[in-house]
Design a protein around this motif. Structure first.
Motif, PDB file in Angstrom:
ATOM      1  N   GLN A 217      -2.732   1.993   6.021  1.00  0.00           N
ATOM      2  CA  GLN A 217      -3.990   1.997   6.773  1.00  0.00           C
ATOM      3  C   GLN A 217      -5.209   2.227   5.900  1.00  0.00           C
ATOM      4  O   GLN A 217      -6.230   1.554   6.049  1.00  0.00           O
ATOM      5  N   GLN A 218      -5.097   3.183   4.987  1.00  0.00           N
ATOM      6  CA  GLN A 218      -6.299   3.579   4.246  1.00  0.00           C
ATOM      7  C   GLN A 218      -6.518   2.777   2.977  1.00  0.00           C
ATOM      8  O   GLN A 218      -7.441   3.069   2.211  1.00  0.00           O
TER       9      GLN A 218
ATOM     10  N   ASP B 199      -7.174  -0.982   1.105  1.00  0.00           N
ATOM     11  CA  ASP B 199      -7.677  -2.326   1.313  1.00  0.00           C
ATOM     12  C   ASP B 199      -6.695  -3.372   0.781  1.00  0.00           C
ATOM     13  O   ASP B 199      -6.755  -4.545   1.150  1.00  0.00           O
TER      14      ASP B 199
ATOM     15  N   TYR C 201     -16.730  -0.548   6.684  1.00  0.00           N
ATOM     16  CA  TYR C 201     -15.287  -0.850   6.683  1.00  0.00           C
ATOM     17  C   TYR C 201     -14.499   0.335   6.120  1.00  0.00           C
ATOM     18  O   TYR C 201     -13.500   0.779   6.712  1.00  0.00           O
TER      19      TYR C 201
ATOM     20  N   ARG D  29     -11.881   2.563   8.363  1.00  0.00           N
ATOM     21  CA  ARG D  29     -10.467   2.484   8.003  1.00  0.00           C
ATOM     22  C   ARG D  29      -9.819   3.869   7.879  1.00  0.00           C
ATOM     23  O   ARG D  29      -8.595   3.992   7.863  1.00  0.00           O
TER      24      ARG D  29
END
Lengths: 451, 451
Positions: A68-69, A71, B377, B381
């Protein structure tokens, strides 16, 4: 971080402590032997009501940090049953073996490396030559049990990532460096099992396959070794119980050009929790050859086509859970209570990982305390797993919760009726503070670092 | 709620729509055929980057509603491999079979119920008598492949609950009525598979075994039928696509005294998503007899010892995911955009279930918009799975997100530099509102109903 083995505290193995942890796990509902009423299934374990919560919390922490965290990462959940040709391409049908010997007299079978001498350790009979025994569980798919229908339970989750590499690349428009992360069950028909859940036949892995340009592989390998060690420290595991162990060349698996284990000092000794390997382009190349599909990545910016190298941090969920239990488990001879005589134990799990976040306890079973406690319990349960307990003395109830690692003991007492406050007892310091009942959610959320 | 079948809208099956859903699932990364580069594994599926998020959200919603928020329920995570005697006790080794016939000429095998007439449908050859074929996947545990080593991949998760019943009762000090809930994989070597993930050989179940005093079983059966139907409605599934179907006596499984299916109207027709069964004391009694262990519950208050009856709501996770996809999938001929000509699709998933909660989009790739969008973003996130997309026209990017069900499209435009606000576009209404960048987390949290 990652001190070499020599510099780290070395404890003698403590099997008695290990057995007390196993006993706690069964008694309080963390881990049970599978099918125990039938004598157990060889080295397979079930997670009980508290165990499943702890395991879920660990998996959730991994998924959040790793998928999730970030990119540069996406998730996947591939099936356990795969096409049998996957295991030809991966090399598992050929090399994923242990050498076994049979006793010609009593017909027993042994792992060759476990045998000293050349006779059967049981009956003294003559032994056969060592023969390779495949560690994959075999099964048959479809209505006919013949050679063509043979398939296997996956012995590692990563192959599900490799065969889906191109699909994921396209569907999520990713380009190296990027990773695919997955949590799932794997199966190995181990001959030598043991140490509770450490080496079992059915286990859960969390694996990352991180795809990089070949020239960057060494740099990313180093990055992931440190990143994964950092994560275990962030789970609250004591630094002196963690070490890095780079593999020597002879130990390397057939697919790896370099590998470093993250080891934990279990009560039975140092052992691998996670391995970080540089698998090069071995897997994608093998699958490309065996499937006839082009698995190369085309870099639009550089106008260059290549098979990415793969850095693989591969951890064992069950091993992490076991390490967390062992690391958090503390015995207090004589107990912490006033009149304590027996050994008490506390599970000092990080509050974020604790199965039960709080226990709500009416001091006594009268004066409306149970009703008030129930109302608080109902409110907190909207947010977390919470216990309610009105049985036995308050000290006894605190100890029951200490034993399973509940960080906050919330007691409704006579003052609660007057001003709406309750006491919150900290599992580790045993300090108590008074908190307004209607501020409890905020109080706990703050302590858990939830925002 | 739960209108009888006659009263419900009945649509003709729409295989073309089903195929477009399958195609979307593969193209955008929801669901891939397993080992597809090797031609696929028969009726086994992999969840891609978006599919795993959707599936996790469904499982999380179930776990939260069924375990966390209930006082009368605990969780469990039992292993897939169990002791083989479990399947003798459960009756699976004997009765979990399909009748198969072989063609004596071409050696092909068919399900007897699929054959019309008495000759081979392929070559016209003579057929054998029908013989029972067990649907369990067989494997061997330990180093020797003989009769004694045979075990099975569980065909249902519930037996893991029954064999642990006494452990859980003791460890968590529960008493009937209470339930044990579990999510996990099961395996059935189905002869007739199909309809995408609807009937596959590897699938995930969520099962509750709810233990009650025998005299209360009928009442709890009714309760769970309604409660589970309510849950599917709460997931946002359209009421006209849900119905209850009580089984007729001839359909009942060997263990059930009564059963009602919760059916969904898939594009291929009405089919079971979940079954709620009254299993009586069949399972506990069988395991008690086969294991020799006392599995009765002793009620201290009533001084009464009995085997609880079991109400079982047993749902398919993959089926729920498929129902959600089918229910949310909507095609808009001509598109919704200004110059739209092609068919566009929108996945109107409940925001809480959507794999990606928001997409952050710089209106153009200049004037610092990408940097500002990146910062937003990164912030979002920390809380949810969020996309970042700067490729193509803004209309095109909205459509890409509509197609995968992203509820909020957040656009950084020229006004953002001036006052810090962004536009938030609603997937369903396409309405846009301006929101302060630093209030986005609160805005989305509020829309998602998170507190």
């Amino acid at each position: 971080m990652g001190k070499p083995a020599e510099a780290v505290d070395q404890r003698p193995p403590d099997q008695a402590k290990m057995e007390r942890i196993v006993s706690l796990c069964k008694r309080r509902g963390f881990i049970f032997p599978s099918s125990e009423i039938y004598g157990g299934t060889g080295s397979v374990w079930d997670y009980g009501p508290l165990g499943v919560l702890l395991k879920n919390n660990v998996k959730h922490a991994w998924w959040r940090a790793v998928v999730q965290q970030r990119d540069d990462m996406v998730g996947l959940d591939a099936a356990i049953l795969m096409h049998p040709r996957v295991w030809e391409a991966s090399g598992h049908t050929k090399v994923f073996t242990d050498p076994l010997v049979d006793c010609k007299q009593c017909k027993q079978r042994f792992r060759a490396t476990d045998i000293e001498g050349d006779r059967c350790p049981d009956c003294g009979g003559e032994l056969t030559e060592a023969r390779p025994f495949n560690l994959m569980f075999k099964t048959f798919m479809g209505p006919v049990e013949d050679q063509a229908a043979i398939t296997y339970l996956r012995p590692e989750t990563c192959q599900g990532i490799f065969v889906n590499f191109k699909h994921v690349l396209t569907a999520r428009r990713k380009k190296p460096p990027f990773g695919i992360a997955q949590i799932g069950k794997s199966f190995r028909n181990e001959i030598t099992t043991g140490n509770f859940t450490f080496r079992s036949r059915e286990f859960e892995q969390y694996e990352i396959e991180y795809f990089v340009p070949p020239e960057d592989a060494d740099r990313w390998f180093e990055y992931w070794v440190q990143e994964r060690l950092r994560w275990y420290l962030a789970l609250g595991i004591k630094q002196q119980n963690l070490r890095l162990r780079p593999h020597c060349e002879a130990e390397l698996a057939h697919y790896a050009s370099c590998c470093t284990d993250i080891e934990y000092q279990f009560p039975f000794g140092w052992a691998e929790m996670e391995g970080v390997a540089n698998r090069g382009d071995f897997d994608l190349r093998q699958h490309q050859e065996h499937s006839g599909r082009d698995l190369a990545f085309f870099d639009e910016a550089e106008k260059r086509r290549y098979l990415p190298f793969v850095i693989e941090p591969s951890g064992g969920v069950d091993r992490t859970v076991l390490a967390l239990l062992a690391d958090a488990y503390e015995e207090i001879p004589g107990g912490r209570g006033a009149a304590g005589a027996e050994v008490e134990s506390v599970l000092r799990l990080q509050p974020q990982l604790a199965p039960i976040k709080a226990a709500v306890l009416p001091l006594v079973r009268r004066d409306g305390m149970p009703d008030r406690a129930r109302a608080i319990y109902d409110e907190l349960r909207r947010h977390w797993f919470v216990d309610y307990d009105e049985g036995g003395s308050i000290g006894r109830r605190y100890r029951r919760e200490d034993e399973i690692g509940t960080p906050f003991g919330i007691t409704v007492d006579s003052q609660t009726a007057q001003d709406g406050t309750v006491t919150v007892r900290d599992r580790d310091t045993m300090e108590q503070v008074r908190v307004a009942g209607d501020r409890l959610v905020e109080f706990i959320r703050d302590k858990l670092g939830e925002c």
